[in-house]
Design an enzyme around this catalytic site. Structure first.
Site, PDB file in Angstrom:
ATOM      1  N   LYS A  13       0.828  -1.209   0.000  1.00 42.70           N
ATOM      2  CA  LYS A  13       0.000   0.000   0.000  1.00 42.70           C
ATOM      3  C   LYS A  13       0.866   1.264   0.000  1.00 42.70           C
ATOM      4  CE  LYS A  13      -2.025  -1.159   3.887  1.00 42.70           C
ATOM      5  NZ  LYS A  13      -1.384  -2.473   4.136  1.00 42.70           N
ATOM      6  N   ARG A  88      -9.845   0.241   8.450  1.00 47.62           N
ATOM      7  CA  ARG A  88      -9.434  -1.132   8.689  1.00 47.62           C
ATOM      8  C   ARG A  88     -10.510  -1.933   9.394  1.00 47.62           C
ATOM      9  NH1 ARG A  88      -3.537  -0.030   8.454  1.00 47.62           N
ATOM     10  NH2 ARG A  88      -2.433  -1.975   8.653  1.00 47.62           N
ATOM     11  N   ARG A 127      11.272  -5.581   4.971  1.00 52.17           N
ATOM     12  CA  ARG A 127      11.023  -4.148   4.723  1.00 52.17           C
ATOM     13  C   ARG A 127      12.048  -3.281   5.453  1.00 52.17           C
ATOM     14  NH1 ARG A 127       5.057  -2.097   5.271  1.00 52.17           N
ATOM     15  NH2 ARG A 127       5.102  -3.444   7.094  1.00 52.17           N
ATOM     16  N   ARG A 160      11.139  -1.496  10.941  1.00 51.43           N
ATOM     17  CA  ARG A 160      10.069  -1.185  11.875  1.00 51.43           C
ATOM     18  C   ARG A 160      10.033  -2.212  13.002  1.00 51.43           C
ATOM     19  NH1 ARG A 160       4.729  -0.189   8.317  1.00 51.43           N
ATOM     20  NH2 ARG A 160       3.849  -1.428  10.018  1.00 51.43           N
ATOM     21  N   ARG A 171      -0.788  -9.566  13.174  1.00 49.33           N
ATOM     22  CA  ARG A 171      -1.387  -8.558  12.288  1.00 49.33           C
ATOM     23  C   ARG A 171      -2.201  -9.228  11.181  1.00 49.33           C
ATOM     24  NH1 ARG A 171       4.083  -5.760  11.041  1.00 49.33           N
ATOM     25  NH2 ARG A 171       2.986  -4.474   9.517  1.00 49.33           N
TER      26      ARG A 171
HETATM   27  P1  ADP Z   1       0.984  -2.143   7.469  1.00 48.98           P
HETATM   28  O1  ADP Z   1       2.132  -1.565   6.747  1.00 48.98           O
HETATM   29  O2  ADP Z   1       1.265  -3.446   8.104  1.00 48.98           O
HETATM   30  O3  ADP Z   1      -0.277  -2.175   6.700  1.00 48.98           O
HETATM   31  P2  ADP Z   1       0.532   0.301   8.991  1.00 48.98           P
HETATM   32  O4  ADP Z   1       1.786   1.075   8.930  1.00 48.98           O
HETATM   33  O5  ADP Z   1      -0.592   0.731   8.132  1.00 48.98           O
HETATM   34  O6  ADP Z   1       0.825  -1.244   8.758  1.00 48.98           O
HETATM   35  O7  ADP Z   1       0.017   0.208  10.490  1.00 48.98           O
HETATM   36  C1  ADP Z   1       0.876  -0.150  11.562  1.00 48.98           C
HETATM   37  C2  ADP Z   1       0.051  -0.285  12.839  1.00 48.98           C
HETATM   38  O8  ADP Z   1      -0.590   0.955  13.124  1.00 48.98           O
HETATM   39  C3  ADP Z   1      -1.070  -1.303  12.777  1.00 48.98           C
HETATM   40  O9  ADP Z   1      -0.621  -2.614  13.091  1.00 48.98           O
HETATM   41  C4  ADP Z   1      -2.026  -0.756  13.842  1.00 48.98           C
HETATM   42  O10 ADP Z   1      -1.566  -1.043  15.159  1.00 48.98           O
HETATM   43  C5  ADP Z   1      -1.898   0.739  13.635  1.00 48.98           C
HETATM   44  N1  ADP Z   1      -2.882   1.239  12.639  1.00 48.98           N
HETATM   45  C6  ADP Z   1      -2.615   1.767  11.416  1.00 48.98           C
HETATM   46  N2  ADP Z   1      -3.756   2.095  10.775  1.00 48.98           N
HETATM   47  C7  ADP Z   1      -4.777   1.764  11.613  1.00 48.98           C
HETATM   48  C8  ADP Z   1      -6.200   1.836  11.534  1.00 48.98           C
HETATM   49  N3  ADP Z   1      -6.827   2.318  10.434  1.00 48.98           N
HETATM   50  N4  ADP Z   1      -6.918   1.399  12.602  1.00 48.98           N
HETATM   51  C9  ADP Z   1      -6.316   0.915  13.695  1.00 48.98           C
HETATM   52  N5  ADP Z   1      -4.992   0.803  13.836  1.00 48.98           N
HETATM   53  C10 ADP Z   1      -4.216   1.218  12.816  1.00 48.98           C
HETATM   54  P1  ADP Z   2       2.131  -1.914   3.168  1.00 50.21           P
HETATM   55  O1  ADP Z   2       2.132  -0.404   3.196  1.00 50.21           O
HETATM   56  O2  ADP Z   2       0.931  -2.483   2.479  1.00 50.21           O
HETATM   57  O3  ADP Z   2       2.357  -2.533   4.500  1.00 50.21           O
HETATM   58  P2  ADP Z   2       4.720  -1.642   1.785  1.00 50.21           P
HETATM   59  O4  ADP Z   2       4.434  -0.778   0.607  1.00 50.21           O
HETATM   60  O5  ADP Z   2       5.451  -1.043   2.912  1.00 50.21           O
HETATM   61  O6  ADP Z   2       3.360  -2.371   2.265  1.00 50.21           O
HETATM   62  O7  ADP Z   2       5.489  -2.937   1.248  1.00 50.21           O
HETATM   63  C1  ADP Z   2       5.920  -3.985   2.134  1.00 50.21           C
HETATM   64  C2  ADP Z   2       7.290  -4.476   1.707  1.00 50.21           C
HETATM   65  O8  ADP Z   2       7.162  -5.220   0.487  1.00 50.21           O
HETATM   66  C3  ADP Z   2       8.302  -3.374   1.412  1.00 50.21           C
HETATM   67  O9  ADP Z   2       9.569  -3.815   1.806  1.00 50.21           O
HETATM   68  C4  ADP Z   2       8.215  -3.182  -0.104  1.00 50.21           C
HETATM   69  O10 ADP Z   2       9.456  -2.725  -0.654  1.00 50.21           O
HETATM   70  C5  ADP Z   2       7.894  -4.589  -0.576  1.00 50.21           C
HETATM   71  N1  ADP Z   2       7.002  -4.608  -1.750  1.00 50.21           N
HETATM   72  C6  ADP Z   2       5.995  -3.740  -2.046  1.00 50.21           C
HETATM   73  N2  ADP Z   2       5.366  -4.089  -3.182  1.00 50.21           N
HETATM   74  C7  ADP Z   2       5.976  -5.231  -3.611  1.00 50.21           C
HETATM   75  C8  ADP Z   2       5.790  -6.096  -4.757  1.00 50.21           C
HETATM   76  N3  ADP Z   2       4.836  -5.851  -5.666  1.00 50.21           N
HETATM   77  N4  ADP Z   2       6.596  -7.167  -4.866  1.00 50.21           N
HETATM   78  C9  ADP Z   2       7.570  -7.425  -3.944  1.00 50.21           C
HETATM   79  N5  ADP Z   2       7.796  -6.643  -2.859  1.00 50.21           N
HETATM   80  C10 ADP Z   2       7.012  -5.563  -2.692  1.00 50.21           C
END
Ligand code: ADP
Ligand code: ADP
Ligand code: ZN
Length: 217
Positions: A13, A88, A127, A160, A171
């Site tokens: 994302k 979410r 990541r 992270r 998660r």
């Molecule tokens: P990911 O990259 O795994 O999708 P995020 O960076 O979006 O994770 O979120 C990291 C953490 O922040 C989540 O595990 C949760 O604890 C909190 N968080 C983020 N967005 C939300 C949301 N919309 N509602 C509740 N908690 C959230």
């Molecule tokens: P999210 O915000 O959904 O948690 P991220 O954009 O941070 O996800 O991506 C999670 C990890 O996977 C990062 O290390 C990123 O560089 C890698 N990644 C993202 N998109 C792809 C893809 N299409 N194929 C392989 N690795 C990816």
């Protein structure tokens, strides 16, 4: 365009949001980034969020909805935005509807980056994020030119605290239980589209842009 970018943790994302920000010149609103910034600054919000984030559970809806309401009311959201990682839960989606009603805005599209669970732990554990500019890398799938160093700004990369195998398992189960039901929620209102997030980053971007071109056109 008022976009919503969905997908399980590690789906890509944030990576895709950055590309869409560049192309469409609209701000990315990432609740995860906002919580991490608050934790770093040691604010009240940060204190509320930290325990949940460390445990891999969701920050309570009322806290999360509050920060999104404030953020969406800012001027830079008037021309559109990309919500990344919010909503979410179905409760959050309902709250978002209210907020948008109040602001006289409507969602343009809900984009789901679909990635099966077996890919996601490797993505999250590999990541890396730049301390300087926040750019996201992956040790294997999107490696920087110089190890642990950002291509854009030369900053050092970090991992992270919640990107461990153990926290990811939690998660992912929270995703299945609380977030996956949103797919059906947005299908019903006719806004939902999904792309295959197992593909390389550039290919996923291309597919998202194709979807959005057809909306614009
Ligand atoms: P990911 O990259 O795994 O999708 P995020 O960076 O979006 O994770 O979120 C990291 C953490 O922040 C989540 O595990 C949760 O604890 C909190 N968080 C983020 N967005 C939300 C949301 N919309 N509602 C509740 N908690 C959230
Ligand atoms: P999210 O915000 O959904 O948690 P991220 O954009 O941070 O996800 O991506 C999670 C990890 O996977 C990062 O290390 C990123 O560089 C890698 N990644 C993202 N998109 C792809 C893809 N299409 N194929 C392989 N690795 C990816
Ligand atoms: Zn950087």
């Amino acid at each position: 365009m008022q976009l919503l970018l969905m997908g399980p943790p590690g789906a890509g994302k944030g990576t895709q949001a950055v590309k869409l920000v560049e192309k469409y010149k609209i701000p990315q609103i990432s609740t995860g980034d906002m919580f991490r910034a608050a934790v770093k600054e040691g604010t009240e919000l940060g204190k509320k969020a930290k325990a949940c984030m460390d445990a891999g559970t969701l920050v309570p809806d009322e806290v999360t909805v509050g920060i999104v309401r404030e953020r969406l009311a800012k001027d830079d959201c008037k021309g559109g935005f990309i919500l990344d990682g919010f909503p979410r839960t179905v409760e959050q989606a309902k709250a978002l509807e209210k907020i948008l009603d109040e602001l006289n805005l409507k969602l343009t599209k809900v984009l789901n980056i679909r990635v099966p669970a077996e890919f996601l732990i490797e993505r999250a554990v590999g990541r890396r994020i730049c301390k300087g500019c926040g750019a996201t890398y992956h040790v294997k799938f999107n490696a920087p030119k110089v190890e642990d160093t950002c291509d854009n700004c030369g900053g050092k990369l970090y991992q992270r605290a919640d990107d461990t195998e153990e926290t990811m398992k939690k998660r992912l189960s929270v995703y299945e239980e609380s977030t996956r039901p949103l797919i059906e929620y947005y299908e019903k209102v006719g806004l939902y589209t999904e792309v295959d997030g197992r593909q390389p980053i550039e290919k996923v971007t291309e597919e998202l842009e194709n979807v959005l071109n057809s909306v614009e056109g």
